[in-house]
Write an enzyme that holds these catalytic residues in place. Sequence first.
Site, mmCIF file in Angstrom:
data_model
loop_
_atom_site.group_PDB
_atom_site.id
_atom_site.type_symbol
_atom_site.label_atom_id
_atom_site.label_comp_id
_atom_site.label_asym_id
_atom_site.label_seq_id
_atom_site.Cartn_x
_atom_site.Cartn_y
_atom_site.Cartn_z
ATOM 1 C CG ASP A 2 -2.113 -0.994 1.086
ATOM 2 O OD1 ASP A 2 -2.286 -1.251 0.033
ATOM 3 O OD2 ASP A 2 -2.243 -1.479 2.427
ATOM 4 C CG ASP B 112 -6.608 -1.424 -1.725
ATOM 5 O OD1 ASP B 112 -6.593 -2.550 -1.999
ATOM 6 O OD2 ASP B 112 -5.685 -1.035 -0.771
#
Length: 165
Positions: free
Chosen positions: A121, A136
């Site tokens: 991330d 995402d």
Amino acid sequence: MKLSRNRWMALVIALIVAADWLTKAAVQRRFPSEGDRWTLIDGWLTFTHSINHGMSWGMLSGSAGAWRFPLLIVLTLVGIGATISIVRQSRDRWIHVAGALVLGGAVGNFGDRLLNGGVTDFIYVHFFPYIFNVADIFISIGGVLLVARMLLESRGRDKSTPTHA
């Protein structure tokens, strides 16, 4: 040349996976250590290298144990299977679009988890409490679109009409 629905969906999924993996690779190259960061817009947007060993929003990331990784793999495969089932049962073009977005993001994160043991991330929007990635974004957009379209589709259906052929 007109693409069939399956080929169109496969192309969208492949493009999402490619965009996700390319951005993750760029972050891993530019920020080799977890926690490295680069502020793009002060007070608003920062790229920061983070590895999520859990699920969405870091759930289960603090859990130790040999069961966590296999559980996450199984849950991902169940989610992918459920999405494929929903898409295959529908003739609605918007459900196909939403399904392609969800599947592209899910496959991108799934591959990252298999290769790296966790999901990379890196996008931190300061007013949002979580760090996320390109996959995402597509999962979120596709999921919202999928739920909204399924709700609209069920409202328009006559209650006496069976839902399955």
